[in-house]
Scaffold this active site. Structure first.
Site, PDB file in Angstrom:
ATOM      1  N   ASP A  50      34.374 -65.958  36.475  1.00 24.55           N
ATOM      2  CA  ASP A  50      33.136 -66.281  37.210  1.00 24.55           C
ATOM      3  C   ASP A  50      32.226 -65.099  37.564  1.00 24.55           C
ATOM      4  OD1 ASP A  50      34.922 -68.350  37.429  1.00 24.55           O
ATOM      5  OD2 ASP A  50      34.888 -68.464  39.595  1.00 24.55           O
ATOM      6  N   GLU A 232      34.914 -76.361  42.550  1.00 22.79           N
ATOM      7  CA  GLU A 232      34.925 -74.908  42.712  1.00 22.79           C
ATOM      8  C   GLU A 232      33.486 -74.391  42.780  1.00 22.79           C
ATOM      9  OE1 GLU A 232      38.972 -73.538  40.495  1.00 22.79           O
ATOM     10  OE2 GLU A 232      37.331 -73.865  39.128  1.00 22.79           O
TER      11      GLU A 232
HETATM   12  C1  FRU Z   1      36.649 -70.752  39.051  1.00 26.82           C
HETATM   13  C2  FRU Z   1      37.795 -70.122  39.819  1.00 26.82           C
HETATM   14  C3  FRU Z   1      37.469 -70.031  41.291  1.00 26.82           C
HETATM   15  C4  FRU Z   1      38.358 -68.914  41.745  1.00 26.82           C
HETATM   16  C5  FRU Z   1      38.353 -67.994  40.551  1.00 26.82           C
HETATM   17  C6  FRU Z   1      39.652 -67.287  40.314  1.00 26.82           C
HETATM   18  O1  FRU Z   1      36.626 -70.425  37.707  1.00 26.82           O
HETATM   19  O2  FRU Z   1      38.977 -70.878  39.603  1.00 26.82           O
HETATM   20  O3  FRU Z   1      37.658 -71.225  42.001  1.00 26.82           O
HETATM   21  O4  FRU Z   1      37.872 -68.298  42.893  1.00 26.82           O
HETATM   22  O5  FRU Z   1      38.049 -68.787  39.424  1.00 26.82           O
HETATM   23  O6  FRU Z   1      39.540 -66.338  39.318  1.00 26.82           O
END
Ligand code: FRU
Length: 524
Positions: A50, A232
């Site tokens: 992300d 998320e």
């Molecule tokens: C989304 C996610 C978030 C988390 C991060 C962990 O892709 O799963 O929810 O904070 O990636 O790398």
């Protein structure tokens, strides 16, 4: 508890042994040449997911990202850091945030605290404050349900060096396993900081006057939208409605799995915000179970999109970047030196659409300034096999195809890109089904993942105008399709076994005509 900052050498060696694959220098070079994008951000080495904490400050765009510095697959998360002046050329910097005693550093956001509400600024300095999730892996492994908490850190040198707040976490975990990804913004109407937090498959809102003390406000999501996966990376934002003086509130929510073409994607909801609650418009109320068709991008490869903080826009548009991959196969994409990158940055606002609105996403104005037109035609007649360009005429791995498809019943337009190795990539508009599509099932790279190579990805057309304006942007491994002025967008990765050599266009059923057809090349 491992102190990662202190034991970095031991951890590095450990992860090199576990995580890294050994590739020969030749393979590495081939990979750089064939797959390193021209104008999309990828880390020099290792794993990325992300985008995090993006903000703009004094002419510089800052991008942080979920990063594993010791492996090309996901692991203990750090925040990597890169900056850009034009959102197309990026410079990578040393890691911004390292795991600590509270855990690794999951996704979150950054705000420019102009009024020094946090008190972190000294002698007139403007503090930049990061709000992120600490993920305690040991807690998760021990089946605790309180292993994700929200913490803050601040920077007094515009985002390069960070100090963690000594009273972290600022939001302890109330006993909920999925409790993460705080996105904070200043709410002008209620004059306070608002946080959207992903909690299982809902969004919780919190407020604060100083970024340190947070109180719960309300929750959103039960019975509404798509719930096939965990929610998320939410974001609450106000967007202008094009051609009007109206503004509406929009809630972005990434979901995995459950995307319209499988795996990860970002849905959105439109409504109002009263300083306390997000109130969805009637189209969205009790929409669970119905097919949710409000997606920021219908393609398989745009996840966790969020916007830049502190980026003024004369009309109130926002600029977002997403992760250009999908949890279904992100760990397996065929690069070794680095894995995954970001989408092209996009400007978003809303368009009125019947009784509701649709999000419009288009490349930021920087994009146009790097294009050189190679072929322009007022009207292009298309039949069953029109060759548009070969690699000798145009750099097919850094280009834009644009124009307006004219329509009549069942008229379809199919773009094909191919090479002498037998790789074929298709995309376009299916007039019979009235949908846009991408088909990457005929690429010759050994089938590294079944979901990646499965059939067509599609998006139904929403607009009803008699022509379809389109803007198709191609980099070495990505295809970004903006149809109907950005009302329907599809983004997909593709990995050819050798450079694609031809661009062809077929008009199925009938012959077709494309107005204002243009082929342009991206120049650095
Ligand atoms: C989304 C996610 C978030 C988390 C991060 C962990 O892709 O799963 O929810 O904070 O990636 O790398």
């Amino acid at each position: 508890m491992i102190n990662y900052e202190k034991s970095i050498v031991g951890v590095t060696i450990g992860w090199l042994l576990i995580g890294c694959t050994t590739s020969s220098p030749d393979t590495m070079q081939k990979e750089e040449k064939l797959y390193r994008p021209h104008f999309h951000f990828t880390p020099q080495t290792q794993w990325l997911n992300d985008p995090n904490g993006m903000f703009y400050f004094e002419g510089t765009y800052h991008l942080y990202f979920q990063y594993h510095p010791f492996s090309n697959v996901w692991g203990p998360m750090h925040w990597g850091h890169a900056t850009s002046k034009d959102l197309l050329h990026w410079k990578e910097h040393p890691i911004a945030l390292f795991p600590d005693a509270l855990g690794t550093i999951f996704s979150g956001s950054i705000v420019v605290d102009h009024q020094n509400t946090s008190g972190f600024g000294k002698e007139g300095q403007i503090p930049i404050v990061a709000i992120y999730t600490n993920h305690d892996q040991k807690g998760e492994d021990a089946c605790s349900n309180t292993f994700q908490t929200q913490s803050i850190a601040y920077s007094l040198d515009q985002g390069f060096h960070w100090v963690k707040y000594d009273q972290n976490p600022v939001i302890p975990n109330p006993g909920i396993t999925d409790f993460r990804d705080p996105k904070v913004s200043w709410d002008l109407s209620s004059q306070q900081w608002i946080m959207a937090l992903a909690v299982n498959s809902e969004v919780f809102f919190y407020h604060s006057s100083d970024l340190k003390q947070w109180s719960y406000l309300s929750r959103f999501g039960k019975g509404i939208g798509n719930h096939e996966g965990v929610w998320e990376c939410p974001e609450l934002m106000e967007l202008p409605v094009a051609g009007t003086k109206e503004k509406k509130w929009v809630l972005l929510v990434s979901i995995n799995p459950g995307g319209p073409n499988g795996g990860s994607a970002t849905q959105y909801f439109i409504g109002d915000w009263n300083g306390k609650e997000f109130i969805p418009d009637s189209e969205f109320v009790n929409s669970m179970g119905q097919k949710h068709d409000f997606w920021l991008d219908f393609g398989t490869d745009n996840y966790a999109s969020v916007s830049f903080n502190n980026l003024p826009h004369p009309r109130g548009k926002k600029v977002v970047i997403g992760w250009q991959s999908n949890w279904e196969y992100a760990r397996k994409v065929p690069t070794q030196k680095w894995k995954n990158g970001m989408t092209l940055p996009r400007e978003i606002d809303l368009l009125p659409a019947g009784t509701t609105y649709r999000m419009r996403s288009l490349p930021t104005p920087f994009w146009k300034t790097h294009l050189v037109d190679k072929k322009i035609t007022e009207s292009l007649a298309v039949d069953s096999k029109t060759i548009l360009a070969s690699i000798e005429d145009l750099a097919l791995d850094r280009m834009q195809i644009s124009g307006e498809m004219t329509l009549s019943k069942y008229k379809s337009y199919v773009f094909q890109m191919d090479n002498s190795q037998g790789d074929k990539l298709f995309f376009g508009y299916d007039g019979k089904k009235q949908e846009f599509f991408i088909d990457r099932s005929q690429l010759q790279i050994p089938n590294f993942n079944a979901a990646f190579s499965a059939g067509k990805q599609t998006a139904a057309r929403n607009a009803i105008t008699s022509t379809i304006p389109f803007q198709i942007i191609i980099d070495k491994t990505s295809l970004e399709l903006f149809f109907d002025g950005g009302q329907t967008v599809l983004t997909a990765l593709y990995f050819p076994s050798a450079p694609l050599e031809h661009l062809r266009l077929f008009a199925a059923q009938n012959s077709g005509e494309i107005k204002y057809f243009k082929l342009s090349e991206f120049i650095h």
